[in-house]
Design a protein around this motif. Structure first.
Motif, PDB file in Angstrom:
ATOM      1  N   LEU A 141       1.468   9.058  10.468  1.00  0.00           N
ATOM      2  CA  LEU A 141       1.846   9.508   9.133  1.00  0.00           C
ATOM      3  C   LEU A 141       2.042   8.330   8.190  1.00  0.00           C
ATOM      4  CD1 LEU A 141       2.487  11.876   7.311  1.00  0.00           C
ATOM      5  CD2 LEU A 141       4.860  11.811   8.113  1.00  0.00           C
ATOM      6  N   GLY A 142       2.667   7.250   8.699  1.00  0.00           N
ATOM      7  CA  GLY A 142       2.849   6.075   7.864  1.00  0.00           C
ATOM      8  C   GLY A 142       1.529   5.433   7.492  1.00  0.00           C
ATOM      9  N   GLN A 143       0.599   5.355   8.442  1.00  0.00           N
ATOM     10  CA  GLN A 143      -0.707   4.785   8.136  1.00  0.00           C
ATOM     11  C   GLN A 143      -1.477   5.659   7.164  1.00  0.00           C
ATOM     12  OE1 GLN A 143      -1.913   1.705   9.099  1.00  0.00           O
ATOM     13  NE2 GLN A 143       0.228   1.503   9.707  1.00  0.00           N
TER      14      GLN A 143
ATOM     15  N   PRO B 175       0.808  -1.228   0.000  1.00  0.00           N
ATOM     16  CA  PRO B 175       0.000   0.000   0.000  1.00  0.00           C
ATOM     17  C   PRO B 175       0.837   1.271   0.000  1.00  0.00           C
ATOM     18  CG  PRO B 175      -0.891  -1.593   1.553  1.00  0.00           C
ATOM     19  CD  PRO B 175       0.444  -2.123   1.112  1.00  0.00           C
ATOM     20  N   MET B 176       1.907   1.284   0.786  1.00  0.00           N
ATOM     21  CA  MET B 176       2.764   2.462   0.816  1.00  0.00           C
ATOM     22  C   MET B 176       3.480   2.642  -0.518  1.00  0.00           C
ATOM     23  SD  MET B 176       4.338   2.251   4.684  1.00  0.00           S
ATOM     24  CE  MET B 176       4.606   4.017   4.745  1.00  0.00           C
TER      25      MET B 176
ATOM     26  N   PHE C   8      -6.613   8.025  -7.873  1.00  0.00           N
ATOM     27  CA  PHE C   8      -5.548   7.986  -8.877  1.00  0.00           C
ATOM     28  C   PHE C   8      -4.715   6.708  -8.799  1.00  0.00           C
ATOM     29  CE2 PHE C   8      -6.265  12.525  -8.005  1.00  0.00           C
ATOM     30  CZ  PHE C   8      -6.583  12.959  -9.283  1.00  0.00           C
ATOM     31  N   ARG C   9      -5.231   5.690  -8.133  1.00  0.00           N
ATOM     32  CA  ARG C   9      -4.449   4.472  -7.961  1.00  0.00           C
ATOM     33  C   ARG C   9      -4.140   3.807  -9.299  1.00  0.00           C
ATOM     34  NH1 ARG C   9      -7.981   0.219  -4.755  1.00  0.00           N
ATOM     35  NH2 ARG C   9      -6.150  -1.027  -5.256  1.00  0.00           N
ATOM     36  N   PHE C  10      -4.957   4.077 -10.326  1.00  0.00           N
ATOM     37  CA  PHE C  10      -4.720   3.466 -11.631  1.00  0.00           C
ATOM     38  C   PHE C  10      -3.413   3.943 -12.252  1.00  0.00           C
ATOM     39  CE2 PHE C  10      -6.758   7.479 -12.510  1.00  0.00           C
ATOM     40  CZ  PHE C  10      -6.124   7.936 -13.652  1.00  0.00           C
TER      41      PHE C  10
ATOM     42  N   ALA D 267      -0.157   4.992   3.719  1.00  0.00           N
ATOM     43  CA  ALA D 267      -0.636   3.722   3.173  1.00  0.00           C
ATOM     44  C   ALA D 267      -2.098   3.808   2.757  1.00  0.00           C
ATOM     45  CB  ALA D 267      -0.444   2.606   4.201  1.00  0.00           C
ATOM     46  N   GLU D 268      -2.901   4.551   3.509  1.00  0.00           N
ATOM     47  CA  GLU D 268      -4.321   4.630   3.188  1.00  0.00           C
ATOM     48  C   GLU D 268      -4.594   5.391   1.903  1.00  0.00           C
ATOM     49  OE1 GLU D 268      -5.992   6.406   6.617  1.00  0.00           O
ATOM     50  OE2 GLU D 268      -5.735   4.629   7.899  1.00  0.00           O
TER      51      GLU D 268
END
Length: 727
Positions: free
Chosen positions: A494-496, A359-360, A506-508, A499-500
Motif C-alpha cells: 500500500l505504501g509503494q 513521492p508519498m 495530476f502531479r502538477f 508513492a507510485e
C-alpha cells in the motif's frame, strides 16, 4: 486555534455553561491540538532542510557534475546546517510572538484624553481601580470570563505558552539531526564512552515531554518553562556538536533513520488531535439541535489548520524531491549506495525509496488539492441552488411570495406610523414616483432579489457545515498519507502504491499547493492598497484578533486589550463631565462595546447610569456565540442586558436596542433568556427602508450588513435611547 473555546457538556444554547464557562479537560485538549500544529510544521521543515536540502542537494554538484557542492565528505555537517536553518525559523517566529506580546500584553493601556482644567474630578472612575493582576492562566480559563477584570491580563500565561512552543521548535531539529547521525555514530563509535546522537534524541524527546506537560497543565511555573527551553537547547546543541565532530564517517551509509523519525513525529502530532476530537464527540450529543453543527469552531479550525499547513510544506518537500531526482548524480558523494557509473543499483534504488518521503508527499498533496477543488465546486453548486434557485427544500418564509406579503405588511405599518418622511409620496410630484412592489416584471425581480438576500443571510450556517465536512474529509486523506509513511507500511504494497501515484497526470497540482501561500499574501497586499477592499481584510482581522491568545502563542495579538479599556475611559470621561453617552455600535463595534459594558470595574457607577447602547448588524449571537461560546456565554449577554436596566425602573426596559435586517449576512438578533428583555432589546427593521423610487431610476437598494447608517429607523432608535437617558 489561538482563541477558540467550547462550552461544557452541561450547557445548552439558551442557558450557557453552568460553571465558569470552561472545563479544564477541554482547555488541555485544545492546547494539545494547538501544539500539534507546531510539531507538524517544525517536523516538516526539519525534514525539508536536513534530509532533502542538506543531505541530498548540497552534495549534488560535486565531482564532475555541475551544480552545488558543499561539504561533500561530511554529511553530518550538512545535516547540522539544515537543523540550524529549521531552528532559526522557529526562533524568528518566536521573536515575532515575543515582540507582539511586549507591544500589547505587557503594555499598560493608554488612558483617555485629559479632562478640561475646570472639569470636576471623576467620583468613581475606572482609574480608581487597581490595574489588572497578571495571571498565569489562559484568558479562556479566567473565572466568569469577560466579566472578570483580569480577563485581559494573561501575559505570564502567554510567556509560558511561547516557551513550550519554542522548545518544540528547538527540540525537533535536535531529534531529527540526532536520528540522522545514529547510523554514522554506530559505524564509528568504537572507543567512545557516550553515543552523543542518542543523547541528542533522548534530550529532544524529554524536552517534547516537558512541553506537553506544560501546555496540558496550563499553569506551569517559570522554572518549568526555563527547564523546558534549556533541555531543548541542549538537545539541539548536542546534535550540532555530534554532526560537526563525528559526522564524516558514513559517506556510503544509508541515512534512513531521519525519514523514520520524521514519519513517527508526523503521526504523533496527528494523534495529539484525538483528545480534542473525542472530547467534542462526547459533548456533541448534549448540544441543542439548531446550532450550526454539533462540533464547534475548535475542531473544525484545528483540522483545517493541519491540512493547510501540511499542504504547503508537503508540496515543498515533494517538489524539491522531484527536482533533485532530475539532477545529474555524482556517485561518490551520495548518501545512498551506488555503482561506479553514478547510477543507483537496484538495491540502492530500493533503499533510497525507503528513505525518500517526497513521492508519498506528492501523492498526498495531489489528492488534497483535488479534494479541495471538488469541495469548492460542491460549495458553489450548493450556494447557487440554495440562494439563486427556488427548490422544494426552500423554506416557505424565504420564498418570494411570502417575502412579498411580509414587505407589504411592513411598509404599510411604516407609512402609517405618522413619522415625517415615511408617508407615501403626495402632491404635484407624486406622479413621478413608483412603488417597487407594483405588479410586473421589475417588481417581481425586486422582491425576488430581497428574498435571495434572505437566503444568503443564512449562508453562514451552510458555510459552517461545509467547513466541517471539508475539515473531516481532507484531514482523513492527510492522516492516511501520513500513516503510510511509517516504517514497515512505507515498504509495504500500500505504501509503494501510494508513492507510485506521484507520477500521475495530476502531479502538477502540487505546484498549486506551493503557490497558495504567496498567492494569498499577494491578494492581501493587493486588497490592502484599495481603500474599499481593505475593509474585507479588516473585518476578518478584527474578528480573528478580538480575544486574547489562549491556545497558540504565535497568532497576532488582541487589539481589544487596548481598545476595550480606552473605550471605557472615554465613556467615563464624558460621564464625569456631565455628558450622556449613547454608543451606536455597528458589527464588530457591538462586540467591543459588549466587552466594555460586561467588564467589572471598568465603567464608573456614574457612567453606567449615563450610558445607552444601540447595536446594529451585531454578530454577538450569529457568530460569537458559535465561535467563542465560553467567552460570550448566554450569561454574559443576559447580564449585559440586565445591567442596562435603570435601577429605579418599574419594568425591565433596558437602555439597549439591537436593530437588524433579515438580509444581514453577518449580524442579527441577540438571543436573551428573558423573553421580556428579548422583546425590548431586539428591533427588526425592513430592508430596503422604502419601496418608493423615482420613475426611470433604479429600485431602492438592499442595505444588507453595510447600509444601516442610511436608514432613518436606526436613528429613531438612537433618539429613543437619548430620550430614555433624559428621562
Amino acid at each position: 486555534m489561538a482563541r477558540e473555546t467550547r462550552p461544557t457538556s452541561g450547557s445548552d444554547r439558551r442557558t450557557g455553561p453552568r460553571d465558569d464557562g470552561t472545563t479544564r479537560l477541554f482547555q488541555a485538549c485544545a492546547r494539545l491540538a494547538a501544539i500539534a500544529l507546531t510539531i507538524t510544521g517544525t517536523t516538516s521543515l526539519s525534514y525539508l532542510t536536513i534530509d532533502v536540502l542538506g543531505l541530498r542537494w548540497l552534495p549534488s554538484g560535486c565531482g564532475e557534475v555541475a551544480g552545488v557542492c558543499v561539504l561533500p565528505d561530511h554529511p553530518g555537517s550538512r545535516a547540522v546546517l539544515g537543523a540550524l536553518v529549521a531552528a532559526a525559523l522557529g526562533l524568528v517566529i518566536s521573536w515575532l510572538g515575543r515582540r507582539s506580546r511586549n507591544r500589547y500584553e505587557d503594555a499598560a493601556c493608554k488612558a483617555g484624553a485629559p479632562a478640561p482644567p475646570d472639569a470636576p474630578a471623576p467620583t468613581d472612575s475606572a482609574r480608581t481601580a487597581s490595574a489588572p493582576r497578571p495571571r498565569r492562566v489562559a484568558a479562556s480559563e479566567v473565572s466568569r470570563g469577560l466579566q472578570n477584570r483580569d480577563f485581559w491580563a494573561t501575559s505570564p500565561f502567554h510567556q509560558q505558552l511561547s516557551a513550550a512552543h519554542l522548545a518544540v521548535g528547538l527540540a525537533i531539529p535536535g531529534v531529527v539531526v540526532g536520528a540522522v547521525l545514529l547510523p554514522l555514530d554506530a559505524a564509528s563509535s568504537s572507543g567512545r564512552l557516550v553515543a552523543w546522537p542518542t543523547v541528542s534524541v533522548g534530550l529532544g524527546l524529554l524536552a517534547l515531554g516537558f512541553a506537553l506537560v506544560l501546555v496540558v497543565s496550563g499553569r506551569g511555573s517559570a522554572t518549568h518553562s526555563r527547564a523546558t527551553l534549556a533541555v531543548a537547547s541542549v538537545s539541539l546543541g548536542t546534535g550540532v556538536v555530534s554532526g560537526l565532530t563525528w559526522g564524516h564517517d558514513g559517506d556510503a551509509v544509508l541515512l534512513r533513520s531521519g525519514a523514520n523519525t520524521v514519519s513517527v513525529l508526523w503521526v504523533s502530532a496527528l494523534a495529539l488531535l484525538l483528545p480534542l476530537i473525542l472530547q467534542q464527540l462526547a459533548v456533541a450529543r448534549r448540544w441543542v439541535r439548531g446550532d450550526f453543527f454539533p462540533w464547534s469552531a475548535p475542531v473544525v479550525l484545528v483540522l483545517l489548520s493541519q491540512v493547510s499547513l501540511q499542504m504547503a510544506l508537503l508540496a515543498m518537500i515533494a517538489l524539491a524531491g522531484t527536482w533533485l531526482r532530475t539532477l545529474p548524480v555524482d556517485a561518490e558523494h551520495q548518501v545512498s549506495p551506488s555503482d561506479a557509473g553514478g547510477e543507483l543499483t537496484a538495491e540502492g534504488a530500493a533503499a533510497a525509496a525507503r528513505t525518500d518521503l517526497a513521492p508519498m508527499a506528492q501523492t498526498t498533496v495531489t489528492l488534497l488539492v483535488l479534494l479541495w477543488l471538488l469541495l469548492l465546486l460542491a460549495l458553489l453548486v450548493g450556494f447557487f441552488f440554495g440562494t439563486w434557485r427556488i427548490n422544494a427544500r426552500t423554506p416557505a418564509h424565504l420564498r418570494p411570495e411570502t417575502v412579498r406579503r411580509d414587505l407589504v405588511s411592513a411598509y404599510a405599518a411604516r407609512e402609517s406610523s405618522g413619522v415625517p418622511g415615511w408617508a407615501p409620496p403626495s402632491g404635484p410630484d407624486a406622479a413621478f414616483w413608483r412603488s417597487a412592489l407594483r405588479p410586473g416584471e421589475s417588481g417581481e425581480a425586486w422582491v425576488a432579489g430581497i428574498a435571495r438576500f434572505y437566503r444568503i443571510a443564512r449562508v453562514s450556517r451552510v458555510l459552517a457545515r461545509f467547513l466541517t465536512a471539508a475539515g473531516i474529509l481532507t484531514f482523513a486523506v492527510l492522516a492516511l498519507g501520513t500513516v503510510l509513511t511509517l516504517p514497515g507500511l512505507r515498504e509495504g504494497s500500500l505504501g509503494q502504491a501510494w508513492a507510485e501515484q506521484s507520477v500521475g497526470p495530476f502531479r502538477f497540482l502540487a505546484w498549486g499547493a506551493l503557490a497558495l501561500p504567496p498567492a494569498v499574501l499577494g491578494l492581501v497586499a493587493t486588497l490592502w492598497r484599495n481603500q474599499n477592499l481593505r475593509r474585507i481584510i479588516g473585518v476578518a482581522f478584527d474578528v480573528g484578533t478580538c480575544l486574547p491568545r489562549s491556545f497558540h502563542p504565535f497568532a497576532p495579538p488582541s487589539y481589544s486589550e487596548r481598545a476595550v479599556p480606552e473605550l471605557g475611559e472615554r465613556i467615563n470621561r464624558l460621564a464625569a463631565n456631565g455628558g450622556r453617552v449613547i454608543v451606536a455600535a455597528h458589527s464588530q463595534g457591538s462586540v467591543l462595546t459588549a466587552c466594555v459594558l460586561a467588564r467589572e470595574g471598568l465603567l464608573s457607577t456614574e457612567a453606567r447610569q449615563r450610558v445607552a447602547l444601540v447595536s446594529y448588524g451585531s454578530p454577538l449571537t450569529t457568530l460569537y456565540r458559535w465561535a467563542f461560546p465560553t467567552v460570550f456565554t448566554q450569561d454574559v449577554l443576559d447580564s449585559l442586558a440586565a445591567g442596562l436596566v435603570p435601577p429605579e425602573a418599574a419594568t425591565a426596559r433596558p437602555r439597549w436596542r439591537n436593530v437588524y435586517y433579515l438580509t444581514d449576512y453577518i449580524g442579527g438578533r441577540v438571543d436573551l433568556s428573558d423573553p421580556a428583555l428579548d422583546a425590548e432589546v431586539n428591533r427588526w427593521m425592513v430592508d430596503p427602508p422604502t419601496r418608493w423610487y423615482v420613475r426611470g431610476e433604479p429600485e431602492p437598494r438592499i442595505a444588507t450588513h453595510t447600509g444601516y447608517g442610511n436608514d432613518d429607523a436606526l436613528w429613531r432608535e438612537v433618539d429613543a435611547m437619548a430620550a430614555a437617558l433624559d428621562g
